[in-house]
Write an enzyme that holds these catalytic residues in place. Structure first.
Site, PDB file in Angstrom:
ATOM      1  N   GLN A  91      88.865 -29.850   0.442  1.00  0.00           N
ATOM      2  CA  GLN A  91      87.540 -29.307   0.082  1.00  0.00           C
ATOM      3  C   GLN A  91      87.407 -29.272  -1.434  1.00  0.00           C
ATOM      4  O   GLN A  91      86.349 -28.938  -1.953  1.00  0.00           O
ATOM      5  CB  GLN A  91      87.390 -27.886   0.615  1.00  0.00           C
ATOM      6  CG  GLN A  91      87.494 -27.784   2.119  1.00  0.00           C
ATOM      7  CD  GLN A  91      87.576 -26.333   2.553  1.00  0.00           C
ATOM      8  OE1 GLN A  91      86.569 -25.685   2.796  1.00  0.00           O
ATOM      9  NE2 GLN A  91      88.781 -25.819   2.664  1.00  0.00           N
ATOM     10  N   ASN A  92      88.498 -29.591  -2.130  1.00  0.00           N
ATOM     11  CA  ASN A  92      88.497 -29.436  -3.587  1.00  0.00           C
ATOM     12  C   ASN A  92      87.845 -30.628  -4.271  1.00  0.00           C
ATOM     13  O   ASN A  92      88.084 -31.766  -3.891  1.00  0.00           O
ATOM     14  CB  ASN A  92      89.934 -29.264  -4.092  1.00  0.00           C
ATOM     15  CG  ASN A  92      90.582 -28.020  -3.504  1.00  0.00           C
ATOM     16  OD1 ASN A  92      89.870 -27.136  -3.031  1.00  0.00           O
ATOM     17  ND2 ASN A  92      91.891 -27.957  -3.528  1.00  0.00           N
ATOM     18  N   VAL A  93      87.078 -30.331  -5.300  1.00  0.00           N
ATOM     19  CA  VAL A  93      86.434 -31.421  -6.043  1.00  0.00           C
ATOM     20  C   VAL A  93      87.323 -31.893  -7.191  1.00  0.00           C
ATOM     21  O   VAL A  93      87.016 -32.878  -7.851  1.00  0.00           O
ATOM     22  CB  VAL A  93      85.021 -31.016  -6.535  1.00  0.00           C
ATOM     23  CG1 VAL A  93      84.123 -30.686  -5.354  1.00  0.00           C
ATOM     24  CG2 VAL A  93      85.076 -29.862  -7.520  1.00  0.00           C
ATOM     25  N   HIS A 109      84.027 -32.509   0.205  1.00  0.00           N
ATOM     26  CA  HIS A 109      83.036 -31.844  -0.644  1.00  0.00           C
ATOM     27  C   HIS A 109      82.762 -32.627  -1.927  1.00  0.00           C
ATOM     28  O   HIS A 109      82.169 -32.089  -2.856  1.00  0.00           O
ATOM     29  CB  HIS A 109      83.493 -30.413  -0.988  1.00  0.00           C
ATOM     30  CG  HIS A 109      83.413 -29.476   0.180  1.00  0.00           C
ATOM     31  ND1 HIS A 109      83.921 -28.189   0.158  1.00  0.00           N
ATOM     32  CD2 HIS A 109      82.888 -29.624   1.424  1.00  0.00           C
ATOM     33  CE1 HIS A 109      83.709 -27.602   1.330  1.00  0.00           C
ATOM     34  NE2 HIS A 109      83.093 -28.451   2.116  1.00  0.00           N
ATOM     35  N   CYS A 136      71.717 -45.216 -13.524  1.00  0.00           N
ATOM     36  CA  CYS A 136      72.666 -45.682 -12.511  1.00  0.00           C
ATOM     37  C   CYS A 136      73.161 -47.073 -12.910  1.00  0.00           C
ATOM     38  O   CYS A 136      72.343 -47.959 -13.163  1.00  0.00           O
ATOM     39  CB  CYS A 136      71.988 -45.724 -11.150  1.00  0.00           C
ATOM     40  SG  CYS A 136      73.020 -46.506  -9.901  1.00  0.00           S
ATOM     41  N   THR A 177      92.716 -21.923   1.842  1.00  0.00           N
ATOM     42  CA  THR A 177      91.255 -21.865   2.030  1.00  0.00           C
ATOM     43  C   THR A 177      90.887 -20.580   2.757  1.00  0.00           C
ATOM     44  O   THR A 177      91.592 -20.160   3.672  1.00  0.00           O
ATOM     45  CB  THR A 177      90.718 -23.120   2.766  1.00  0.00           C
ATOM     46  OG1 THR A 177      89.322 -22.939   3.038  1.00  0.00           O
ATOM     47  CG2 THR A 177      91.452 -23.434   4.040  1.00  0.00           C
ATOM     48  N   SER A 178      89.781 -19.967   2.323  1.00  0.00           N
ATOM     49  CA  SER A 178      89.390 -18.684   2.908  1.00  0.00           C
ATOM     50  C   SER A 178      88.823 -18.867   4.310  1.00  0.00           C
ATOM     51  O   SER A 178      88.696 -17.907   5.057  1.00  0.00           O
ATOM     52  CB  SER A 178      88.362 -17.994   2.007  1.00  0.00           C
ATOM     53  OG  SER A 178      87.271 -18.865   1.782  1.00  0.00           O
ATOM     54  N   ALA A 220     101.210 -21.074  -2.483  1.00  0.00           N
ATOM     55  CA  ALA A 220     101.414 -22.435  -1.964  1.00  0.00           C
ATOM     56  C   ALA A 220     102.501 -23.178  -2.731  1.00  0.00           C
ATOM     57  O   ALA A 220     103.243 -23.978  -2.151  1.00  0.00           O
ATOM     58  CB  ALA A 220     100.094 -23.202  -2.020  1.00  0.00           C
TER      59      ALA A 220
HETATM   60  P1  OAD Z   1      87.956 -19.840  -1.599  1.00  0.00           P
HETATM   61  O1  OAD Z   1      87.860 -19.388  -3.014  1.00  0.00           O
HETATM   62  O2  OAD Z   1      86.916 -19.360  -0.657  1.00  0.00           O
HETATM   63  O3  OAD Z   1      89.366 -19.421  -0.985  1.00  0.00           O
HETATM   64  C1  OAD Z   1      90.570 -19.689  -1.634  1.00  0.00           C
HETATM   65  C2  OAD Z   1      91.687 -19.165  -0.767  1.00  0.00           C
HETATM   66  O4  OAD Z   1      92.925 -19.512  -1.390  1.00  0.00           O
HETATM   67  C3  OAD Z   1      91.688 -17.657  -0.573  1.00  0.00           C
HETATM   68  O5  OAD Z   1      91.799 -17.367   0.829  1.00  0.00           O
HETATM   69  C4  OAD Z   1      92.943 -17.171  -1.330  1.00  0.00           C
HETATM   70  O6  OAD Z   1      93.590 -16.075  -0.692  1.00  0.00           O
HETATM   71  C5  OAD Z   1      93.822 -18.408  -1.280  1.00  0.00           C
HETATM   72  N1  OAD Z   1      94.768 -18.538  -2.415  1.00  0.00           N
HETATM   73  C6  OAD Z   1      94.579 -18.208  -3.703  1.00  0.00           C
HETATM   74  N2  OAD Z   1      95.651 -18.529  -4.445  1.00  0.00           N
HETATM   75  C7  OAD Z   1      96.567 -19.076  -3.597  1.00  0.00           C
HETATM   76  C8  OAD Z   1      97.877 -19.610  -3.742  1.00  0.00           C
HETATM   77  N3  OAD Z   1      98.493 -19.642  -4.915  1.00  0.00           N
HETATM   78  N4  OAD Z   1      98.502 -20.078  -2.631  1.00  0.00           N
HETATM   79  C9  OAD Z   1      97.905 -20.033  -1.412  1.00  0.00           C
HETATM   80  N5  OAD Z   1      96.662 -19.552  -1.218  1.00  0.00           N
HETATM   81  C10 OAD Z   1      95.993 -19.072  -2.286  1.00  0.00           C
HETATM   82  O7  OAD Z   1      88.025 -21.448  -1.626  1.00  0.00           O
HETATM   83  P2  OAD Z   1      87.771 -22.485  -0.446  1.00  0.00           P
HETATM   84  O8  OAD Z   1      88.141 -21.922   0.877  1.00  0.00           O
HETATM   85  O9  OAD Z   1      88.375 -23.766  -0.858  1.00  0.00           O
HETATM   86  O10 OAD Z   1      82.574 -26.044  -1.958  1.00  0.00           O
HETATM   87  O11 OAD Z   1      86.186 -22.634  -0.519  1.00  0.00           O
HETATM   88  C11 OAD Z   1      85.546 -23.547   0.322  1.00  0.00           C
HETATM   89  C12 OAD Z   1      84.355 -24.142  -0.385  1.00  0.00           C
HETATM   90  O12 OAD Z   1      83.517 -23.100  -0.854  1.00  0.00           O
HETATM   91  C13 OAD Z   1      84.668 -24.912  -1.648  1.00  0.00           C
HETATM   92  O13 OAD Z   1      85.116 -26.236  -1.398  1.00  0.00           O
HETATM   93  C14 OAD Z   1      83.362 -24.923  -2.371  1.00  0.00           C
HETATM   94  C15 OAD Z   1      82.701 -23.629  -1.917  1.00  0.00           C
HETATM   95  O14 OAD Z   1      81.475 -23.844  -1.313  1.00  0.00           O
HETATM   96  C16 OAD Z   1      82.041 -26.851  -2.907  1.00  0.00           C
HETATM   97  O15 OAD Z   1      82.204 -26.738  -4.097  1.00  0.00           O
HETATM   98  C17 OAD Z   1      81.211 -27.964  -2.372  1.00  0.00           C
END
Ligand code: OAD
Length: 237
Positions: A91-93, A109, A136, A177-178, A220
């Site tokens: 999901q990471n950009v 994403h 473009c 990921t949350s 991680a």
């Molecule tokens: P979040 O910020 O929602 O969640 C990040 C998760 O990583 C949380 O559950 C933290 O507890 C966990 N975390 C933090 N540090 C960590 C570590 N060192 N090791 C393991 N886990 C750790 O991010 P995403 O779930 O990626 O979309 O968010 C999903 C999407 O929300 C993103 O891709 C973004 C946004 O909409 C776009 O930009 C298109």
């Protein structure tokens, strides 16, 4: 731990946290000073593209200076050494998986180092600034470039391939990921219904975790290298 035939790994912002990139929903999160509806929705981009371009242009140097950490490197090693396909969906950009040596990463994403033309649909590399004047390189039209980032209100990328991977995987691993943003948050359910074993790696318990068989808490950068070591040790069993 058995030998698997198709491993699918889903990563989120948490895997890049130890590389110095803020996650989205932490207190110091990436959107802290910018309301999400102003920088990450398609409506915001349509109403004020200059503001959205400025936000991502400012973010780029920060993202580009980040280096892959032990978790990204361990996954790249797993892809190279495991005797069955290991697919990474992120999901990471950022492009830290690629910087770690991973290949064919599915960026559902989008990517911050790219822009997409809303006129012809082609994608261009865009490590430098993109703005409302940018042309473009494919169709030549100016002012139609959008960061190649999937905003709320848009469809995810590569979904046909993702769906087919999820339906045939026998190990599904979610890292950092949350689990609150769908459809990615629902991938575990598809994998579970396909019969996969499911692992969740996170710093803390998440709310959407019903379909995971195992939860491994911790950073991680520590938990993933240990997990990869175990998978590689058991690869011939
Ligand atoms: P979040 O910020 O929602 O969640 C990040 C998760 O990583 C949380 O559950 C933290 O507890 C966990 N975390 C933090 N540090 C960590 C570590 N060192 N090791 C393991 N886990 C750790 O991010 P995403 O779930 O990626 O979309 O968010 C999903 C999407 O929300 C993103 O891709 C973004 C946004 O909409 C776009 O930009 C298109």
């Amino acid at each position: 731990m058995q030998k698997y035939h198709n491993i699918v790994i889903l990563t989120g912002a948490g895997i890049s946290a130890e590389s110095g990139l803020a996650t989205f929903r932490s207190s110091d999160g990436l959107w802290n000073n910018h309301p999400v509806e102003k920088v990450a929705t398609i409506e915001a981009f349509e109403q004020n593209p200059a503001y959205v371009h400025d936000f991502y242009n400012e973010l780029k140097p920060l993202v580009f200076q980040a280096r892959p950490n032990a978790a990204h490197l361990a996954l790249a090693r797993l892809q190279k050494e495991y005797p069955a396909p290991v697919s990474i969906i992120t999901q990471n950009v950022d492009t830290l998986h690629e910087k770690a040596g991973s290949e064919h990463v599915l960026h559902i994403h989008g990517q911050i180092d790219q822009a997409v033309c809303l006129n012809c649909g082609r994608v261009m590399q865009a490590s430098g600034d993109v703005d409302t004047e940018t042309s473009c390189p494919h169709c030549g039209i100016a002012g139609m470039m959008k960061p190649n980032i999937v905003f709320f209100g848009e469809n995810l990328l590569c979904m046909d391939e993702v769906d087919s991977l999820l339906r045939r995987c026998d190990l599904f691993v979610s890292i950092g990921t949350s689990g609150v943003v769908f459809p990615a948050a629902g991938f575990v359910q598809t994998a579970k219904y396909a019969g996969a074993e499911t692992y969740e790696f996170n710093l803390e318990p998440t709310s959407n975790n019903f379909y995971f068989d195992r939860h491994i808490m911790g950073k991680a950068g520590t938990t993933i290298p240990a997990f990869v070591e175990k998978l590689l040790t058991n690869r011939e069993n």
